[in-house]
Design a protein around this motif. Structure first.
Motif, PDB file in Angstrom:
ATOM      1  N   THR A 115       0.843  -1.197   0.000  1.00  0.00           N
ATOM      2  CA  THR A 115       0.000   0.000   0.000  1.00  0.00           C
ATOM      3  C   THR A 115       0.878   1.246   0.000  1.00  0.00           C
ATOM      4  O   THR A 115       1.671   1.463   0.922  1.00  0.00           O
ATOM      5  N   GLY A 116       0.746   2.047  -1.048  1.00  0.00           N
ATOM      6  CA  GLY A 116       1.482   3.298  -1.138  1.00  0.00           C
ATOM      7  C   GLY A 116       0.678   4.430  -0.519  1.00  0.00           C
ATOM      8  O   GLY A 116      -0.529   4.540  -0.745  1.00  0.00           O
ATOM      9  N   LEU A 117       1.332   5.253   0.276  1.00  0.00           N
ATOM     10  CA  LEU A 117       0.663   6.372   0.939  1.00  0.00           C
ATOM     11  C   LEU A 117       0.944   7.684   0.202  1.00  0.00           C
ATOM     12  O   LEU A 117       2.000   7.844  -0.401  1.00  0.00           O
ATOM     13  N   TYR A 118      -0.003   8.584   0.281  1.00  0.00           N
ATOM     14  CA  TYR A 118       0.176   9.903  -0.326  1.00  0.00           C
ATOM     15  C   TYR A 118      -0.650  10.924   0.435  1.00  0.00           C
ATOM     16  O   TYR A 118      -1.600  10.572   1.153  1.00  0.00           O
ATOM     17  N   LYS A 119      -0.287  12.210   0.289  1.00  0.00           N
ATOM     18  CA  LYS A 119      -1.021  13.289   0.932  1.00  0.00           C
ATOM     19  C   LYS A 119      -1.895  14.005  -0.091  1.00  0.00           C
ATOM     20  O   LYS A 119      -1.566  14.058  -1.273  1.00  0.00           O
ATOM     21  N   SER A 120      -2.995  14.583   0.386  1.00  0.00           N
ATOM     22  CA  SER A 120      -3.921  15.264  -0.514  1.00  0.00           C
ATOM     23  C   SER A 120      -3.290  16.478  -1.183  1.00  0.00           C
ATOM     24  O   SER A 120      -3.714  16.875  -2.272  1.00  0.00           O
ATOM     25  N   GLU A 121      -2.257  17.053  -0.567  1.00  0.00           N
ATOM     26  CA  GLU A 121      -1.625  18.237  -1.147  1.00  0.00           C
ATOM     27  C   GLU A 121      -0.621  17.887  -2.246  1.00  0.00           C
ATOM     28  O   GLU A 121      -0.137  18.775  -2.951  1.00  0.00           O
ATOM     29  N   GLU A 122      -0.305  16.624  -2.422  1.00  0.00           N
ATOM     30  CA  GLU A 122       0.636  16.216  -3.466  1.00  0.00           C
ATOM     31  C   GLU A 122      -0.053  16.176  -4.826  1.00  0.00           C
ATOM     32  O   GLU A 122      -1.257  15.914  -4.925  1.00  0.00           O
ATOM     33  N   GLN A 123       0.730  16.390  -5.874  1.00  0.00           N
ATOM     34  CA  GLN A 123       0.221  16.311  -7.242  1.00  0.00           C
ATOM     35  C   GLN A 123       0.442  14.910  -7.795  1.00  0.00           C
ATOM     36  O   GLN A 123       1.514  14.332  -7.609  1.00  0.00           O
ATOM     37  N   ASN A 124      -0.568  14.385  -8.455  1.00  0.00           N
ATOM     38  CA  ASN A 124      -0.454  13.058  -9.062  1.00  0.00           C
ATOM     39  C   ASN A 124      -0.052  13.201 -10.522  1.00  0.00           C
ATOM     40  O   ASN A 124      -0.875  13.490 -11.382  1.00  0.00           O
ATOM     41  N   ASN A 125       1.234  12.995 -10.809  1.00  0.00           N
ATOM     42  CA  ASN A 125       1.738  13.087 -12.180  1.00  0.00           C
ATOM     43  C   ASN A 125       1.888  11.719 -12.824  1.00  0.00           C
ATOM     44  O   ASN A 125       2.529  11.589 -13.864  1.00  0.00           O
ATOM     45  N   SER A 126       1.294  10.714 -12.212  1.00  0.00           N
ATOM     46  CA  SER A 126       1.393   9.353 -12.743  1.00  0.00           C
ATOM     47  C   SER A 126       0.204   9.049 -13.642  1.00  0.00           C
ATOM     48  O   SER A 126      -0.705   9.860 -13.809  1.00  0.00           O
ATOM     49  N   ALA A 127       0.205   7.825 -14.195  1.00  0.00           N
ATOM     50  CA  ALA A 127      -0.908   7.375 -15.023  1.00  0.00           C
ATOM     51  C   ALA A 127      -1.953   6.625 -14.206  1.00  0.00           C
ATOM     52  O   ALA A 127      -2.952   6.177 -14.749  1.00  0.00           O
ATOM     53  N   TYR A 128      -1.725   6.518 -12.897  1.00  0.00           N
ATOM     54  CA  TYR A 128      -2.616   5.748 -12.035  1.00  0.00           C
ATOM     55  C   TYR A 128      -3.658   6.643 -11.373  1.00  0.00           C
ATOM     56  O   TYR A 128      -3.501   7.867 -11.324  1.00  0.00           O
ATOM     57  N   PRO A 129      -4.717   6.041 -10.837  1.00  0.00           N
ATOM     58  CA  PRO A 129      -5.779   6.845 -10.212  1.00  0.00           C
ATOM     59  C   PRO A 129      -5.298   7.725  -9.070  1.00  0.00           C
ATOM     60  O   PRO A 129      -5.871   8.774  -8.807  1.00  0.00           O
ATOM     61  N   ASN A 130      -4.248   7.299  -8.343  1.00  0.00           N
ATOM     62  CA  ASN A 130      -3.700   8.133  -7.278  1.00  0.00           C
ATOM     63  C   ASN A 130      -2.206   7.872  -7.132  1.00  0.00           C
ATOM     64  O   ASN A 130      -1.685   6.862  -7.608  1.00  0.00           O
ATOM     65  N   LEU A 131      -1.515   8.794  -6.476  1.00  0.00           N
ATOM     66  CA  LEU A 131      -0.066   8.729  -6.338  1.00  0.00           C
ATOM     67  C   LEU A 131       0.367   7.556  -5.458  1.00  0.00           C
ATOM     68  O   LEU A 131       1.432   6.969  -5.668  1.00  0.00           O
ATOM     69  N   GLY A 132      -0.461   7.193  -4.488  1.00  0.00           N
ATOM     70  CA  GLY A 132      -0.118   6.072  -3.622  1.00  0.00           C
ATOM     71  C   GLY A 132      -0.030   4.768  -4.386  1.00  0.00           C
ATOM     72  O   GLY A 132       0.892   3.968  -4.185  1.00  0.00           O
ATOM     73  N   LEU A 133      -0.976   4.545  -5.298  1.00  0.00           N
ATOM     74  CA  LEU A 133      -0.958   3.333  -6.116  1.00  0.00           C
ATOM     75  C   LEU A 133       0.259   3.327  -7.035  1.00  0.00           C
ATOM     76  O   LEU A 133       0.877   2.278  -7.269  1.00  0.00           O
ATOM     77  N   ALA A 134       0.628   4.488  -7.555  1.00  0.00           N
ATOM     78  CA  ALA A 134       1.817   4.588  -8.401  1.00  0.00           C
ATOM     79  C   ALA A 134       3.071   4.218  -7.618  1.00  0.00           C
ATOM     80  O   ALA A 134       3.963   3.527  -8.123  1.00  0.00           O
ATOM     81  N   ARG A 135       3.163   4.677  -6.366  1.00  0.00           N
ATOM     82  CA  ARG A 135       4.315   4.339  -5.527  1.00  0.00           C
ATOM     83  C   ARG A 135       4.342   2.842  -5.216  1.00  0.00           C
ATOM     84  O   ARG A 135       5.411   2.211  -5.233  1.00  0.00           O
ATOM     85  N   ALA A 136       3.178   2.282  -4.938  1.00  0.00           N
ATOM     86  CA  ALA A 136       3.109   0.849  -4.661  1.00  0.00           C
ATOM     87  C   ALA A 136       3.560   0.038  -5.871  1.00  0.00           C
ATOM     88  O   ALA A 136       4.263  -0.971  -5.734  1.00  0.00           O
ATOM     89  N   ASN A 137       3.169   0.468  -7.061  1.00  0.00           N
ATOM     90  CA  ASN A 137       3.584  -0.241  -8.278  1.00  0.00           C
ATOM     91  C   ASN A 137       5.082  -0.101  -8.524  1.00  0.00           C
ATOM     92  O   ASN A 137       5.713  -1.031  -9.040  1.00  0.00           O
ATOM     93  N   ALA A 138       5.657   1.038  -8.170  1.00  0.00           N
ATOM     94  CA  ALA A 138       7.102   1.211  -8.315  1.00  0.00           C
ATOM     95  C   ALA A 138       7.846   0.233  -7.407  1.00  0.00           C
ATOM     96  O   ALA A 138       8.835  -0.387  -7.813  1.00  0.00           O
ATOM     97  N   VAL A 139       7.363   0.066  -6.186  1.00  0.00           N
ATOM     98  CA  VAL A 139       7.972  -0.886  -5.255  1.00  0.00           C
ATOM     99  C   VAL A 139       7.750  -2.314  -5.743  1.00  0.00           C
ATOM    100  O   VAL A 139       8.659  -3.155  -5.679  1.00  0.00           O
ATOM    101  N   LYS A 140       6.560  -2.586  -6.261  1.00  0.00           N
ATOM    102  CA  LYS A 140       6.271  -3.920  -6.806  1.00  0.00           C
ATOM    103  C   LYS A 140       7.256  -4.271  -7.907  1.00  0.00           C
ATOM    104  O   LYS A 140       7.821  -5.379  -7.927  1.00  0.00           O
ATOM    105  N   ASN A 141       7.509  -3.346  -8.803  1.00  0.00           N
ATOM    106  CA  ASN A 141       8.463  -3.589  -9.895  1.00  0.00           C
ATOM    107  C   ASN A 141       9.864  -3.850  -9.360  1.00  0.00           C
ATOM    108  O   ASN A 141      10.593  -4.697  -9.878  1.00  0.00           O
TER     109      ASN A 141
END
Length: 311
Positions: A115-141
């Motif tokens: 589970t990737g965590l993120y704050k509401s004030e962060e910008q989501n520049n990924s292709a995923y629905p939220n930045l936390g999921l993008a971080r989780a996928n980076a760790v998964k890879n």
């Protein structure tokens, strides 16, 4: 009144007048000074806002239904509004990843949730629905590249406004790990996954953009499709198929090359967003599979597309 009485009365008036003048010209200043000193002494007692300490989550994986317990103070770190893992990764973390790899290979019914965590004030520049999921996928890879089976990993994103970066805007360990034990007789999750993957084959992701374009703007629905595609690749071992198409303007052979360039650009975008390069195949149909009338500008615009699906 006698001369002596007048003299005494004058002395008394002089004392009274001197006392009054002393009060106004000396005492009042002393009182103000004392008051000012008191204020100075009281000022440090006023509470001031303190800078919050940076959150530092440890790398920790425990199997409550097994004998796995991994923990080190280091973890995967990220910059604010970013989903690329900061390098280098601690050697302690890498040592634990090797232990995790052996444990999952030995226990095929174990599933690691990231589970990737993120704050509401962060910008989501990924292709995923939220930045936390993008971080989780980076760790998964990262885990998969170190030999951890991708079909035993699930990724999630979670909003957490309690995490605090340091002064350099670095988040330390905005990642949580949970170990699950699957029920071999329960096939509901697999059936739901297969249904989701079939939906992508029936209704693939279609992008329209110009060759050389630096970024792709995605809708919420398109972001979810990319997340679903990534999940299908990890769990079922399928490949991503990226096909470039063009209109019929100009030379047909040149259009095939142009279609391939568009497909390669989309591939690069997917790789940047956490789908491993070896899981993506690109090709071009050029102008040979139009979906609209090339006689109109609107039709030609629809034909200039890149289709992303799975095999």
């Amino acid at each position: 009144m006698s001369k002596k009485t007048s003299y005494l009365l004058g002395i008394l008036l002089t004392i009274i007048l001197g006392t009054i003048l002393y009060y106004f010209f000396c005492c009042s200043q002393c009182c103000d000074k004392n008051s000012h000193t008191q204020k100075q002494k009281q000022e440090p007692l006023v509470e001031t806002s303190k800078t919050k300490k940076a959150t530092k989550n440890a790398f920790s994986i425990t199997d409550e239904n097994g004998d796995l317990k991994l923990e080190t103070a280091n973890n995967f770190n990220f910059k604010t509004s970013e989903f690329s893992i900061l390098q280098p990764v601690s050697s302690n973390v890498e040592e634990n990843i090797l232990k995790l790899k052996g444990y999952l290979i030995k226990n095929s019914l174990k599933d690691l949730e990231i589970t990737g965590l993120y704050k509401s004030e962060e910008q989501n520049n990924s292709a995923y629905p939220n930045l936390g999921l993008a971080r989780a996928n980076a760790v998964k890879n990262y885990l998969v590249l170190h030999g951890v089976p991708s079909n035993q990993i699930d990724t999630f994103g979670k909003l957490n406004d309690d995490i605090v970066p340091d002064e350099a805007n670095t988040y330390y360990g905005p990642i949580k790990f949970t170990m699950q034990t699957l029920d071999a007789s329960d096939t509901s999750a697999l059936k739901a996954l297969e249904k989701s993957c079939d939906s992508i084959r029936t209704n693939p992701l279609v992008l329209h953009f110009k060759t050389g374009q630096a970024a792709i703007n995605l809708t919420a629905e398109q972001r979810q499709k990319i997340a679903n595609i990534s999940h299908c690749v990890d769990k079922l071992g399928v490949k991503v198929q990226v096909v470039g198409h063009t209109d019929n303007s100009g030379d047909a052979n040149n259009n095939v090359v142009l279609g391939k360039q568009r497909a390669d650009f989309a591939k690069g975008y997917l790789v940047k967003n956490g789908i491993l390069e070896q899981n993506i195949e690109t090709s071009s149909k050029g102008p040979h599979e139009p979906i609209a009338d090339n006689a109109t500008e609107d039709g030609r615009a629809k034909n200039r597309r890149t289709v992303i699906t799975i095999n």
